[in-house]
Enzyme design. Structure first.
Site, PDB file in Angstrom:
ATOM      1  N   SER A 109       0.874  -1.175   0.000  1.00 34.33           N
ATOM      2  CA  SER A 109       0.000   0.000   0.000  1.00 34.33           C
ATOM      3  C   SER A 109       0.907   1.220   0.000  1.00 34.33           C
ATOM      4  O   SER A 109       1.466   1.597   1.028  1.00 34.33           O
ATOM      5  CB  SER A 109      -0.909   0.002   1.234  1.00 34.33           C
ATOM      6  OG  SER A 109      -1.787  -1.090   1.194  1.00 34.33           O
ATOM      7  N   LYS A 184      -6.664   1.691  -3.493  1.00 35.61           N
ATOM      8  CA  LYS A 184      -6.417   1.176  -2.135  1.00 35.61           C
ATOM      9  C   LYS A 184      -6.608   2.264  -1.091  1.00 35.61           C
ATOM     10  O   LYS A 184      -7.140   2.017  -0.004  1.00 35.61           O
ATOM     11  CB  LYS A 184      -5.000   0.598  -2.051  1.00 35.61           C
ATOM     12  CG  LYS A 184      -4.618   0.063  -0.660  1.00 35.61           C
ATOM     13  CD  LYS A 184      -5.546  -1.049  -0.189  1.00 35.61           C
ATOM     14  CE  LYS A 184      -5.264  -1.493   1.242  1.00 35.61           C
ATOM     15  NZ  LYS A 184      -4.016  -2.247   1.382  1.00 35.61           N
ATOM     16  N   LYS A 252      -0.401   5.678   7.809  1.00 35.93           N
ATOM     17  CA  LYS A 252       0.217   5.942   6.507  1.00 35.93           C
ATOM     18  C   LYS A 252      -0.837   6.015   5.408  1.00 35.93           C
ATOM     19  O   LYS A 252      -0.884   6.968   4.624  1.00 35.93           O
ATOM     20  CB  LYS A 252       1.223   4.845   6.188  1.00 35.93           C
ATOM     21  CG  LYS A 252       1.742   4.831   4.751  1.00 35.93           C
ATOM     22  CD  LYS A 252       2.263   3.451   4.339  1.00 35.93           C
ATOM     23  CE  LYS A 252       1.174   2.411   4.308  1.00 35.93           C
ATOM     24  NZ  LYS A 252       1.596   1.117   3.746  1.00 35.93           N
TER      25      LYS A 252
END
Length: 319
Positions: A109, A184, A252
Site C-alpha cells: 500500500s 487502495k 500511513k
C-alpha cells in the site's frame, strides 16, 4: 503503447522473485510455491526467511540479485520509502537487476505518485511495472481470497492473472499506473470508517449490558454488517489484536488520502474537498501509535475508544 509478446505463465517457464515476507507477504509467497512456482526472495534479516527456505525457496543477496534470477518480481513492503529503496536503488534495487521485458508487481500500500515514478523508470529499461495493492488481511492472504487492485498496462495485468488469481479471489483493473494505489487509499478510507463504527458499536453494546457476541450476531445480517465485522468483530470481542496489518500502516494509508485532499485544496482555492471522517480516523489510529500500540492489528482501534471512555483493556493479546 504496445505490450511485449510474452509466453504463457506456467511453473515450468516462469521464475518468480519475492521481496517482503511479513505476515501478508509470507502467506502470498507461500501460495505461489505451493502452486509449483520456483521462487527466489530477499530478506534484510536472513533468519526471517527460514520458513520460505523450508518450503524450497532460494535466498538472494540483494533485490537486484532477486531480479536477475526472475522474470517477475513481487514486492510486499511496509512503507513507500521502503518501496523506493528496494526498487529504485541505483546498484542494488530491483530495476538494477531486471532484464528487458521483466515485470515488477508492487503489492505494498504505497503512494500513487511513486507507482507512476516506478512505472516510468521500468519503461526506460524496457520493463513493466504494475501497482497492485491488496485488501483482505492475513486471513485473505492465507486463503488466497485477497481483493487485488491493479494499475498499469491492462495487457500486462491480464497476462499476470494466473499468478494474481493464486493469491486473490478478485482482481480488478483500475486504470493506468498509480490507479491501483489510489483505489487502495479509497478502500482504506472506507475500512477505517467501518473499524471506527464497529469499535463504537461494541463499546456501546458492552456499556449498556448487551452480550457483545449476541449483538454482533443480531446486526451482522442487516445494514450494519460488513466484511470488517466478519473479519475483525470476534477478534475485538476476544481481545485478539494480533496483526494482519499493523495499525501504524493505517496512519500511513489514511495520511496519503488526507494529504492528497490538502494538495488539491492548495492547487485550486475554489475547489474544496472535505474528508472529515478520514481525518478523524487517521487521528484515532495515530492515538494507537502514541499509546505504543502501532504494531497491533487494525482491529485494535477499539482500544482507543475504550481509553477515551475510561474502560480498561486488561487482558488484550498482542500476538
Amino acid at each position: 503503447m504496445s505490450s511485449p509478446t510474452l509466453s504463457p505463465i506456467t511453473p515450468s517457464n516462469t521464475k518468480i522473485g519475492w521481496i517482503g515476507i511479513g505476515v501478508m507477504g509470507f502467506a502470498m509467497a507461500s501460495r505461489l510455491i505451493s502452486a509449483g512456482y520456483t521462487l527466489t526472495f530477499y530478506a534484510r534479516t536472513a533468519s526471517k526467511g527460514e520458513p520460505l527456505l523450508a518450503l524450497g525457496a532460494q535466498l538472494a543477496a540483494s533485490p537486484a540479485d532477486v531480479a536477475r534470477s526472475s522474470n517477475i518480481v513481487f514486492t510486499m513492503l511496509g512503507h513507500p520509502e521502503d518501496v523506493r529503496q528496494i526498487v529504485l536503488a541505483k546498484e542494488t534495487g530491483v530495476l538494477a537487476g531486471l532484464s528487458a521485458n521483466g515485470i515488477i508487481v508492487d503489492h505494498t500500500s504505497s503512494h500513487p505518485e511513486l507507482a507512476k515514478e516506478i512505472y516510468s523508470a521500468a519503461r526506460e529499461k524496457r520493463c513493466w511495472a504494475v501497482d497492485a495493492p491488496v485488501s483482505g488481511g492475513d486471513v485473505g492472504a492465507r486463503d488466497g481470497n485477497l481483493t487485488i487492485f491493479a494499475g498499469g498496462e491492462i495487457q500486462i495485468v491480464s497476462w499476470l492473472s494466473p499468478l494474481l488469481e493464486i493469491m486473490g479471489s478478485k482482481v480488478s483493473y483500475m486504470g493506468g499506473a498509480g490507479s491501483g494505489q489510489s483505489c487502495k487509499i479509497a478502500n482504506q478510507i472506507v475500512v477505517g470508517a467501518n473499524l471506527l463504527g464497529l469499535s463504537e458499536g461494541l463499546v456501546f453494546a458492552g456499556e449498556v449490558g448487551l452480550d457483545k457476541s449476541r449483538w454482533m450476531e443480531a446486526v451482522q445480517g442487516g445494514a450494519a454488517g460488513s466484511k470488517v465485522m466478519e473479519l475483525f468483530g470476534q477478534r475485538m470481542i476476544d481481545r485478539d489484536f494480533r496483526p494482519g496489518g499493523f495499525a501504524e500502516y493505517m496512519v500511513k494509508d489514511m495520511g496519503m488520502g488526507v494529504d492528497f485532499v490538502e494538495r488539491r485544496k492548495g492547487d485550486d482555492e475554489n475547489k474544496v474537498v472535505v474528508m472529515p471522517g478520514a481525518s478523524i480516523t487517521k487521528q484515532l489510529f495515530s492515538g494507537m501509535v502514541a499509546n505504543g500500540d502501532g504494531k497491533l492489528g487494525t482491529q485494535g482501534l477499539i482500544t482507543v475508544i475504550e481509553r477515551i471512555n475510561g474502560i480498561s483493556d486488561v487482558g488484550r493479546l498482542t500476538g
